[in-house]
Design a protein around this motif. Sequence first.
Motif, PDB file in Angstrom:
ATOM      1  N   PRO A   1       0.804  -1.173   0.262  1.00 38.84           N
ATOM      2  CA  PRO A   1      -0.086   0.041  -0.024  1.00 38.84           C
ATOM      3  C   PRO A   1       0.825   1.278   0.075  1.00 38.84           C
ATOM      4  O   PRO A   1       0.615   2.336  -0.735  1.00 38.84           O
ATOM      5  CB  PRO A   1      -0.824  -0.271   1.457  1.00 38.84           C
ATOM      6  CG  PRO A   1      -0.924  -1.451   1.672  1.00 38.84           C
ATOM      7  CD  PRO A   1       0.502  -2.142   1.249  1.00 38.84           C
ATOM      8  N   TYR A   2       2.014   1.117   0.806  1.00 34.62           N
ATOM      9  CA  TYR A   2       2.824   2.425   0.655  1.00 34.62           C
ATOM     10  C   TYR A   2       3.506   2.749  -0.320  1.00 34.62           C
ATOM     11  O   TYR A   2       3.388   3.920  -1.111  1.00 34.62           O
ATOM     12  CB  TYR A   2       3.775   2.271   1.963  1.00 34.62           C
ATOM     13  CG  TYR A   2       4.460   3.648   2.005  1.00 34.62           C
ATOM     14  CD1 TYR A   2       4.242   4.471   3.009  1.00 34.62           C
ATOM     15  CD2 TYR A   2       5.907   4.050   1.394  1.00 34.62           C
ATOM     16  CE1 TYR A   2       4.761   5.561   3.339  1.00 34.62           C
ATOM     17  CE2 TYR A   2       6.413   5.279   1.454  1.00 34.62           C
ATOM     18  CZ  TYR A   2       6.164   5.952   2.571  1.00 34.62           C
ATOM     19  OH  TYR A   2       6.567   7.325   2.751  1.00 34.62           O
TER      20      TYR A   2
ATOM     21  N   ARG B   1       1.116   4.085  -3.205  1.00 30.77           N
ATOM     22  CA  ARG B   1       0.869   5.340  -2.930  1.00 30.77           C
ATOM     23  C   ARG B   1       1.948   6.351  -3.146  1.00 30.77           C
ATOM     24  O   ARG B   1       1.778   7.298  -4.214  1.00 30.77           O
ATOM     25  CB  ARG B   1       0.363   5.944  -1.480  1.00 30.77           C
ATOM     26  CG  ARG B   1       0.527   7.096  -1.121  1.00 30.77           C
ATOM     27  CD  ARG B   1      -0.107   7.343   0.311  1.00 30.77           C
ATOM     28  NE  ARG B   1      -0.160   8.714   0.791  1.00 30.77           N
ATOM     29  CZ  ARG B   1       0.847   9.357   1.501  1.00 30.77           C
ATOM     30  NH1 ARG B   1       1.899   8.692   1.231  1.00 30.77           N
ATOM     31  NH2 ARG B   1       0.849  10.625   1.649  1.00 30.77           N
TER      32      ARG B   1
ATOM     33  N   MET C   1      -3.297   9.212   4.797  1.00 31.95           N
ATOM     34  CA  MET C   1      -2.360   8.121   4.904  1.00 31.95           C
ATOM     35  C   MET C   1      -1.765   8.166   6.370  1.00 31.95           C
ATOM     36  O   MET C   1      -1.423   7.209   6.827  1.00 31.95           O
ATOM     37  CB  MET C   1      -1.004   8.355   3.976  1.00 31.95           C
ATOM     38  CG  MET C   1      -0.112   7.378   3.910  1.00 31.95           C
ATOM     39  SD  MET C   1      -1.013   5.738   3.373  1.00 31.95           S
ATOM     40  CE  MET C   1       0.659   4.705   3.491  1.00 31.95           C
TER      41      MET C   1
ATOM     42  N   SER D   1      -3.521   5.906   8.434  1.00 27.48           N
ATOM     43  CA  SER D   1      -3.637   4.637   7.930  1.00 27.48           C
ATOM     44  C   SER D   1      -3.326   3.224   8.793  1.00 27.48           C
ATOM     45  O   SER D   1      -3.918   2.297   8.598  1.00 27.48           O
ATOM     46  CB  SER D   1      -2.972   4.401   6.636  1.00 27.48           C
ATOM     47  OG  SER D   1      -1.676   4.431   6.638  1.00 27.48           O
ATOM     48  N   ASN D   2      -2.583   3.815   9.564  1.00 21.04           N
ATOM     49  CA  ASN D   2      -2.025   2.536  10.533  1.00 21.04           C
ATOM     50  C   ASN D   2      -2.502   2.585  12.014  1.00 21.04           C
ATOM     51  O   ASN D   2      -2.074   2.222  12.942  1.00 21.04           O
ATOM     52  CB  ASN D   2      -0.424   2.536  10.625  1.00 21.04           C
ATOM     53  CG  ASN D   2       0.148   1.242  11.509  1.00 21.04           C
ATOM     54  OD1 ASN D   2      -0.436   0.256  11.148  1.00 21.04           O
ATOM     55  ND2 ASN D   2       1.165   1.231  12.352  1.00 21.04           N
TER      56      ASN D   2
ATOM     57  N   LEU E   1      -1.451  -1.549   8.106  1.00 25.43           N
ATOM     58  CA  LEU E   1      -2.412  -0.433   7.761  1.00 25.43           C
ATOM     59  C   LEU E   1      -3.757  -0.878   7.731  1.00 25.43           C
ATOM     60  O   LEU E   1      -4.334  -0.587   6.508  1.00 25.43           O
ATOM     61  CB  LEU E   1      -1.946   0.100   6.339  1.00 25.43           C
ATOM     62  CG  LEU E   1      -0.309   0.407   6.345  1.00 25.43           C
ATOM     63  CD1 LEU E   1       0.087   0.953   4.613  1.00 25.43           C
ATOM     64  CD2 LEU E   1       0.290   1.303   7.284  1.00 25.43           C
TER      65      LEU E   1
ATOM     66  N   TYR F   1      -6.091   1.736   5.918  1.00 27.96           N
ATOM     67  CA  TYR F   1      -5.647   2.028   4.680  1.00 27.96           C
ATOM     68  C   TYR F   1      -6.953   2.357   3.442  1.00 27.96           C
ATOM     69  O   TYR F   1      -6.884   3.181   2.779  1.00 27.96           O
ATOM     70  CB  TYR F   1      -4.651   1.213   3.906  1.00 27.96           C
ATOM     71  CG  TYR F   1      -3.880   1.667   2.481  1.00 27.96           C
ATOM     72  CD1 TYR F   1      -3.071   2.842   2.669  1.00 27.96           C
ATOM     73  CD2 TYR F   1      -4.354   1.076   1.552  1.00 27.96           C
ATOM     74  CE1 TYR F   1      -2.371   3.078   1.388  1.00 27.96           C
ATOM     75  CE2 TYR F   1      -3.876   1.437   0.281  1.00 27.96           C
ATOM     76  CZ  TYR F   1      -2.777   2.522   0.111  1.00 27.96           C
ATOM     77  OH  TYR F   1      -2.236   3.075  -1.030  1.00 27.96           O
TER      78      TYR F   1
ATOM     79  N   VAL G   1      -7.949   5.915   2.995  1.00 23.90           N
ATOM     80  CA  VAL G   1      -7.249   6.947   2.051  1.00 23.90           C
ATOM     81  C   VAL G   1      -7.859   7.347   0.797  1.00 23.90           C
ATOM     82  O   VAL G   1      -8.665   6.555   0.316  1.00 23.90           O
ATOM     83  CB  VAL G   1      -5.840   6.241   1.983  1.00 23.90           C
ATOM     84  CG1 VAL G   1      -4.869   6.955   0.937  1.00 23.90           C
ATOM     85  CG2 VAL G   1      -5.069   6.143   3.210  1.00 23.90           C
TER      86      VAL G   1
ATOM     87  N   VAL H   1      -6.308   0.787  -2.069  1.00 26.52           N
ATOM     88  CA  VAL H   1      -7.210   1.263  -1.087  1.00 26.52           C
ATOM     89  C   VAL H   1      -8.571   0.334  -1.071  1.00 26.52           C
ATOM     90  O   VAL H   1      -9.062  -0.081  -0.165  1.00 26.52           O
ATOM     91  CB  VAL H   1      -7.585   2.646  -1.453  1.00 26.52           C
ATOM     92  CG1 VAL H   1      -9.043   3.209  -0.606  1.00 26.52           C
ATOM     93  CG2 VAL H   1      -6.471   3.624  -1.364  1.00 26.52           C
TER      94      VAL H   1
ATOM     95  N   TRP I   1      -7.751  -3.242   0.449  1.00 26.67           N
ATOM     96  CA  TRP I   1      -7.633  -3.086   1.969  1.00 26.67           C
ATOM     97  C   TRP I   1      -8.816  -2.680   2.722  1.00 26.67           C
ATOM     98  O   TRP I   1      -9.198  -3.192   3.706  1.00 26.67           O
ATOM     99  CB  TRP I   1      -6.629  -1.846   2.284  1.00 26.67           C
ATOM    100  CG  TRP I   1      -5.495  -2.570   2.822  1.00 26.67           C
ATOM    101  CD1 TRP I   1      -4.869  -2.204   4.191  1.00 26.67           C
ATOM    102  CD2 TRP I   1      -4.464  -3.426   2.157  1.00 26.67           C
ATOM    103  NE1 TRP I   1      -3.543  -3.120   3.967  1.00 26.67           N
ATOM    104  CE2 TRP I   1      -3.072  -3.781   2.934  1.00 26.67           C
ATOM    105  CE3 TRP I   1      -4.401  -3.863   0.670  1.00 26.67           C
ATOM    106  CZ2 TRP I   1      -2.338  -4.469   2.789  1.00 26.67           C
ATOM    107  CZ3 TRP I   1      -3.315  -4.680   0.393  1.00 26.67           C
ATOM    108  CH2 TRP I   1      -2.383  -4.945   1.169  1.00 26.67           C
TER     109      TRP I   1
END
Lengths: 516, 298
Positions: A149-150, A153, A271, A274-275, A308, A311, A314, A412, A415
Amino acid sequence: MKFNTRTILIAALSVLGLSAVLTSCDKTIEEPQRVAYSPADVDAKAGSWKTYILTAPTDVTVAAPASTSSAAYLAELNDLKTKSASLTREQQEAVVYWGAGAVYRWNEIARELAARYNVPPASNADGKYPVPDAANPLADPKFPFANPPYTARALAYLSVAQYDALVATWHYKYAFKRAAPSKTDASVRVALPVSALPTYPSEDAVVATASYTILKAMFPGEGPFLDAKLAEHRESRLWAGMNVPSDLAAGADLGSQVGAKVMARARTDGMSASNNQTVTAAMIEAAKARGLADIWVSQESPARPPMLPNYGAVSLWNFDRATLVKLRPGPAPLPGSDQFKKELAELQAIQKNQTREQARIANFWADGAGSYTPPGHWARTAADAAHEARFSEVRMARTLALVSTALQDAGVCCWETKFYYYTPRPQQFGVKTSVGLPNFPSYTSGHSTFSGAAAAVLSYVFPERTNEFMAKAQEASVSRIYGMIHFRSDCESGLVCGKNIGAYAVSRGKADGSGL
Amino acid sequence: MKRIACLILVALLSLLSAPLRAQMPHDAIYMPRKTVCIAGMYGESTWTDYWEGTLKRENLNIGRHTTRTAAIMPAIGISNRVNLILNLPYVWTSTSAGNLMGQKGFQDLSAWLKLKAFDYKGLSVNPIVGGSIPVGNYVPDFLPMSIGLQARTVTGRLLLNYTHPHTGLYVTTHGSYIWRSTIRIDRDAYQADNRVYNTDEVSVPNAYDAAVRLGVVRRAWQTEVFAERFACVNGDNIRRNDMPFPTNNMQMTQVGWYGKIQPRNIGLNARVAYVTDGLNAGQSTSYMLGLLFQLNGK
């Protein structure tokens, strides 16, 4: 007993000899080389293509250039002739490297950074997993953990910044129409193909600076590495005789203006939350209320908080939240159901007798820890295809922006689905894996969703290669069954959902004024 | 397997009284001309701690890692001063925790040619050349579960030995350089040396090894203690909390004991070893047991 000494000796010498021949002393690793080309089409009208963050190219400003007959410009030209007249071997290599394409190389650099930072934090002595700290990026654990995911993005912002900046660049290039240095003075020695594209502002400086701005924000510990790349890229344009310093300065100014505007969106896209692990309790409760008894539980020791979990909240690129809810696939087969038992049995059979070909497919698409992740895999596929099609810088950036925004939308959406249903992994039913188990719920498969979305967009950009991209997406999807970390429903639903997500990026592409 | 069983049967039936000389690629013991010693060996190597670069750690998602090996190793006396040794191992891996699937299969066939080039009053100089080729299409980069690295190798070794003629006390030392080929993996990109390689070709570092052994060898038995060192000449470290990779600079120092009894044509050998220090490697404890059969030519 009798031994035929000669036969034995010959056999021995042939094993030794064979291995000697096969063990070549040359250990150089050959990588495919990408070389410079003149674009098939310079896309002279790209200054009017629809941008993502900018409302118009005039959101950013570029000073009018000095005329090519001015004393200032002639002085720049003379300097350029000296700089490009004779190059050291290192300078030649830099020219060839960057000549492959500004967008192409900065995308490759981003993938390399993603790979370097794609390792989950180690647990500490208390059995806890420290969270990477953006303010202290090189401490253990390093920031960021560039998981799929990171990385999706980071690549999306990179490509959007490159694309928006290049659309503005094309606008100003054709407003000012400054010809290439070698077209003004034929005695300028050039090391790369020169197209009809005006050179002020320099598209290379634009891409370099915009990319630098995004990547330094996404990978804050990589300042010195990125500084060196930025400096070399700009210098290489002088060594190649392609740009005068004022082309580069205007490009750097434009690139950093666009980079700043794109990062302003990144800072408010959700973001940073997200965690947020506090959201999982309600997610689990909701999943149980829908009838799921066996929820996902971390299979790591000590148990690791899921990757995340928020996420799914986001910001999206190509559709709104209401559409996301509609795109979410229906529920997975419940554990205990006949369908679930059938899908579990399929994985158990693979575990018992995985073929080498199944292992190969699982490994090829694994893109796990230490890799540039599935979004990076598809970004590479897209960049290579655009390079092979000799796309202009702006068209390559458009391709990567369409693909990368679709990939992040897929991330997104996937998730959101994963944490909405919170379903268990096959490993919770005693299945092993030949690729390593990601730490988040099973349904739907991230690989399948990413791959479906990317393949849908690539099939629109390169219609003649549709079958190839769709077959790759299908293989990436089923690879997760062969690696035994997903049930078939996870993969099939994810792939369909991914293709639906990709369709929104395709719609955008068809309506962006490019006529493509 | 049938042929091996047949050879074993032949060995059992031909219990002759000639002295037994089962030997290895790292000793100065030679089979006489036209004799063959076949060793069937089984070994286990386990570790719970390993060196991630220089950091010694455990991994609760692996627990105890075990590698089991069953190998067939014939040593053939081509002449009294030239011996050929072959080795074919079958390897299994497993862990006591976590969910990584164990791997198994035939690994690499190796061959060693050993020459007693100089021999005077118990002192011998023995140049040895070895080579290996993978025989199974196993996955080399699913470490630490992979059973091997898929590299073809060539080893050049010089071995010196002094054996006291009356007591059988000996000291042996050797040094080797191991050339290892590049390999192909299933992926078309990987990370090593802090960069991404956009290819499926991977460089496996060359290595050296060295050892010193001290022991007694008699007509029917042998006992020795040894120290061995293996190290790659270059390579990268395992990244923090990542898995190992074939490009890693693996190093280890181990100490151990080896013994053999072989009163007649059938014998036993055994080896235990313990890794005392390492880099990008498990701190393994290993043992091996072997059954030896000597076949004498006419």
